[in-house]
Design a protein around this motif. Structure first.
Motif, mmCIF file in Angstrom:
data_model
loop_
_atom_site.group_PDB
_atom_site.id
_atom_site.type_symbol
_atom_site.label_atom_id
_atom_site.label_comp_id
_atom_site.label_asym_id
_atom_site.label_seq_id
_atom_site.Cartn_x
_atom_site.Cartn_y
_atom_site.Cartn_z
ATOM 1 N N ILE A 38 0.769 -1.311 -0.040
ATOM 2 C CA ILE A 38 0.185 0.069 0.018
ATOM 3 C C ILE A 38 0.878 1.668 -0.236
ATOM 4 C CG2 ILE A 38 -1.900 1.193 0.699
ATOM 5 C CD1 ILE A 38 -2.724 -1.417 0.226
ATOM 6 N N GLN A 39 1.893 1.420 1.018
ATOM 7 C CA GLN A 39 2.691 2.699 1.444
ATOM 8 C C GLN A 39 3.109 2.944 -0.526
ATOM 9 O OE1 GLN A 39 3.484 4.490 3.487
ATOM 10 N NE2 GLN A 39 4.813 5.513 2.144
ATOM 11 N N LYS A 40 4.285 1.251 -1.242
ATOM 12 C CA LYS A 40 4.873 1.993 -2.364
ATOM 13 C C LYS A 40 3.712 2.268 -3.110
ATOM 14 C CE LYS A 40 7.576 -1.055 -5.366
ATOM 15 N NZ LYS A 40 8.534 -2.568 -5.678
ATOM 16 N N GLN A 41 2.373 1.864 -3.591
ATOM 17 C CA GLN A 41 1.850 1.945 -4.254
ATOM 18 C C GLN A 41 0.467 3.838 -4.367
ATOM 19 O OE1 GLN A 41 -0.681 -0.316 -5.368
ATOM 20 N NE2 GLN A 41 -1.829 0.341 -6.989
ATOM 21 N N TYR A 42 0.329 3.816 -3.173
ATOM 22 C CA TYR A 42 -0.059 5.000 -2.810
ATOM 23 C C TYR A 42 0.133 6.303 -1.878
ATOM 24 C CZ TYR A 42 -4.096 1.758 -4.337
ATOM 25 O OH TYR A 42 -4.776 1.170 -5.115
ATOM 26 N N GLY A 43 1.532 5.352 -1.215
ATOM 27 C CA GLY A 43 2.448 6.385 -0.472
ATOM 28 C C GLY A 43 2.384 8.269 -0.216
ATOM 29 N N LYS A 44 2.879 8.269 -1.269
ATOM 30 C CA LYS A 44 3.620 9.400 -1.768
ATOM 31 C C LYS A 44 1.853 10.176 -2.966
ATOM 32 C CE LYS A 44 7.015 10.867 -1.904
ATOM 33 N NZ LYS A 44 8.045 11.005 -3.382
ATOM 34 N N ALA A 45 1.706 10.139 -3.396
ATOM 35 C CA ALA A 45 0.237 11.241 -3.081
ATOM 36 C C ALA A 45 -0.319 11.097 -2.029
ATOM 37 C CB ALA A 45 -0.613 9.381 -4.612
ATOM 38 N N VAL A 46 -0.831 10.158 -1.216
ATOM 39 C CA VAL A 46 -1.904 10.392 -0.163
ATOM 40 C C VAL A 46 -0.909 11.254 0.757
ATOM 41 C CG1 VAL A 46 -2.520 9.567 1.806
ATOM 42 C CG2 VAL A 46 -2.576 8.344 0.137
ATOM 43 N N LEU A 47 0.638 11.425 0.340
ATOM 44 C CA LEU A 47 1.300 12.592 1.012
ATOM 45 C C LEU A 47 1.089 13.600 1.607
ATOM 46 C CD1 LEU A 47 3.361 12.989 3.296
ATOM 47 C CD2 LEU A 47 5.091 12.710 1.537
ATOM 48 N N LEU A 48 1.149 13.591 0.196
ATOM 49 C CA LEU A 48 1.598 15.433 -1.127
ATOM 50 C C LEU A 48 -0.112 15.929 -0.497
ATOM 51 C CD1 LEU A 48 3.876 14.119 -2.784
ATOM 52 C CD2 LEU A 48 3.061 15.171 -5.045
ATOM 53 N N ASP A 49 -0.933 14.999 -0.871
ATOM 54 C CA ASP A 49 -2.683 15.152 -0.821
ATOM 55 C C ASP A 49 -3.059 16.053 0.927
ATOM 56 O OD1 ASP A 49 -5.360 15.834 -1.513
ATOM 57 O OD2 ASP A 49 -5.927 14.119 -0.301
ATOM 58 N N GLU A 50 -2.205 15.115 1.616
ATOM 59 C CA GLU A 50 -2.387 15.206 2.512
ATOM 60 C C GLU A 50 -1.556 16.729 3.663
ATOM 61 O OE1 GLU A 50 -4.736 14.328 5.478
ATOM 62 O OE2 GLU A 50 -5.637 12.867 3.394
ATOM 63 N N VAL A 51 -0.676 16.528 3.414
ATOM 64 C CA VAL A 51 -0.038 17.437 3.778
ATOM 65 C C VAL A 51 -0.304 19.257 2.857
ATOM 66 C CG1 VAL A 51 1.815 18.846 2.878
ATOM 67 C CG2 VAL A 51 2.374 16.828 3.997
ATOM 68 N N ASN A 52 -1.497 18.873 2.684
ATOM 69 C CA ASN A 52 -1.402 20.021 0.965
ATOM 70 C C ASN A 52 -3.059 20.369 2.106
ATOM 71 O OD1 ASN A 52 -1.393 22.175 -0.882
ATOM 72 N ND2 ASN A 52 -3.848 20.720 -1.739
ATOM 73 N N LYS A 53 -3.704 19.312 2.348
ATOM 74 C CA LYS A 53 -5.148 19.971 2.844
ATOM 75 C C LYS A 53 -4.434 20.941 4.493
ATOM 76 C CE LYS A 53 -7.977 15.618 1.484
ATOM 77 N NZ LYS A 53 -8.021 14.366 1.634
ATOM 78 N N LEU A 54 -3.437 20.177 5.215
ATOM 79 C CA LEU A 54 -2.985 20.599 6.334
ATOM 80 C C LEU A 54 -3.033 21.942 5.780
ATOM 81 C CD1 LEU A 54 -2.372 20.305 8.880
ATOM 82 C CD2 LEU A 54 -0.340 19.112 8.726
ATOM 83 N N LEU A 55 -2.078 21.993 5.101
ATOM 84 C CA LEU A 55 -1.315 23.814 4.577
ATOM 85 C C LEU A 55 -1.798 24.922 4.417
ATOM 86 C CD1 LEU A 55 1.272 24.812 3.785
ATOM 87 C CD2 LEU A 55 1.085 24.311 1.318
ATOM 88 N N GLN A 56 -2.546 24.384 3.535
ATOM 89 C CA GLN A 56 -4.364 25.710 2.812
ATOM 90 C C GLN A 56 -5.041 25.724 4.160
ATOM 91 O OE1 GLN A 56 -4.372 26.967 0.251
ATOM 92 N NE2 GLN A 56 -3.134 25.931 -0.424
#
Length: 441
Positions: free
Chosen positions: A54-72
């Motif tokens: 799961i981490q290999k397939q989705y990890g980077k995309a989920v990280l970018l999405d959640e950091v962006n939400k938190l940032l905004q």
């Protein structure tokens, strides 16, 4: 998480948002766990897929999405808490070597800040507030127009003085093609009027637009050219005659009075003129109010001095629209919109400084008055409260109508405020002179 602000100058700032692994990890882990529960990957039972997959397939995309939400969300909360009045939106500063493979991240945003200034309504002392009157000349012309309008139409074969001549003005180069009805005395000189005498249907009369009418603005009515084009317009137009009529004027009697204003409303020519004067001056008052509002707006923009974060706004405009702009295009757009932006800021300051508000009750009452006026135009002079309330309720269910009416009501509140607080000179003019003043002539 840590948010700091560096004040570059009075109109520009840079906000830095520092996000640590502790800030985003719980959210990322939750999303990945939800993915794991629902993932269907060949070779593994549903819900039993190793987290490493799961981490290999989705990890980077989920990280970018959640950091962006938190940032905004954190940036928006910061702007609200700090009560920062910004122009446009925060612009992220691009970092060429940004590394998503570390645990902690730092983001920088440029801010364009609204300027600090005060608005002095009393300083606009050069504004003129016009009272437009319907003079005797206008009233006589209106009565004659009514007599012609309700008189008997008699078709003719050839043009004589005073006839109504219907035809089409054309000029291919300027794209002029407009049907109008004229009389021989509508022109500035008798020479142009005489060109029509003796002409028949199908004949073409060529005229020069330079000095054709006593007021160049009449070219807007007869030729349908824009106000920018009428001044100094020097071309030839052809008028093709399509119909010739003379009118036997209607008699000024009670039958005509009743037809015009309702049975028994007026009973003499003097009362007709009084009614025309009343109705005309009500319309003139609305036009004069609009000019007053426009002139105060111009005066406020001229007298209220403040700087804007131009460089930031030009940069923001490059990416603000649906289609990206070049720096040159954005600068041109800024130059066109700067005046409007300045007035938006001034207007906002006037509204808050004078506690002008549009409440829902205000909006209902305002809409009710407009509905009653519209109904009266169609002969419904005494609608019931239930009828009006029902129409108002339906109108205010439309968001676009609510926005339009709210803006209209706020404009009325601004107008009333300006009448109270702006120092202006009063001037009484005829409508003819008012038109000249309106166009700066």
């Amino acid at each position: 998480m840590n948010i700091t602000r560096e004040q570059v100058d009075a109109l520009n700032a840079v906000v830095t948002v520092a996000i640590t692994k502790e800030d985003y990890k719980p959210k990322v882990d939750k999303v990945l766990n939800d993915y794991r529960k629902n993932a269907s990957i060949p070779g593994f039972r549903k819900g039993a897929v190793p987290m490493s997959h799961i981490q290999k397939q989705y990890g980077k995309a989920v990280l970018l999405d959640e950091v962006n939400k938190l940032l905004q969300s954190s940036l928006n909360d910061y702007l609200v808490e700090e009560k920062l009045d910004i122009l446009g939106n925060p612009l992220p500063k691009v970092t060429e070597d940004f590394n998503w493979d570390t645990d902690d991240y730092q983001f920088e945003f440029e801010l364009g800040l609204a300027p600090e200034f005060t608005v002095d309504l009393g300083a606009t002392n050069k504004v003129v507030k016009y009272t437009v009157v319907a003079n005797d000349k206008m009233l006589d012309e209106q009565v004659e127009r009514i007599q012609k309008q309700y008189g008997k139409i008699i078709p003719k074969e050839t043009v004589e003085e005073g006839d109504d001549i219907t035809g089409t003005f054309t000029n291919e180069e300027k794209g002029i093609n407009n049907t109008a009805t004229i009389t021989t005395d509508v022109f500035k000189t008798k020479k142009d009027g005489k060109k029509f005498i003796g002409k028949k249907v199908g004949d073409v009369v060529t005229l020069s637009t330079k000095g054709l009418f006593d007021d160049d603005h009449k070219l807007m009515d007869y030729l349908k050219v824009s106000h920018d084009d009428v001044h100094g317009l020097d071309i030839e137009v052809n008028f093709t005659i399509e119909e010739i009529n003379t009118r036997e004027k209607a008699e000024l009697n009670q039958e005509l009075f009743d037809k015009l204003f309702g049975e028994g409303t007026v009973s003499s020519v003097e009362e007709v003129k009084a009614k025309i004067k009343e109705d005309a001056e009500q319309q003139f008052a609305q036009q004069a109010d609009q000019k007053f509002l426009n002139d105060v707006t111009e005066a406020l923009i001229e007298n209220t001095k403040f700087d804007l974060p131009e460089e930031f706004l030009v940069k923001w405009l490059q990416s603000a629209g649906e289609k990206p702009m070049t720096a040159e295009e954005a600068q041109e757009e800024y130059n066109k919109s700067e005046k409007g932006l300045r007035y938006q800021l001034i207007e906002g300051k006037v509204i808050t400084g004078n506690n002008l508000q549009v409440t829902f009750e205000d909006l209902k009452a305002f809409t009710s008055v407009l509905i009653k006026k519209q109904m009266a135009q169609f002969g419904q002079t005494n609608p019931t409260d239930e009828e009006v309330d029902g129409i108002v309720a339906r109108v205010l269910q439309n968001k676009d109508e609510v926005k339009r009416l709210s803006d209209q009501l706020m404009s009325e509140k601004m107008l009333n405020l300006f009448k109270e607080q702006v120092k202006y000179k009063e001037k009484e003019v005829s409508y003819e002179d008012f038109v000249k003043e309106m166009y700066g002539e």
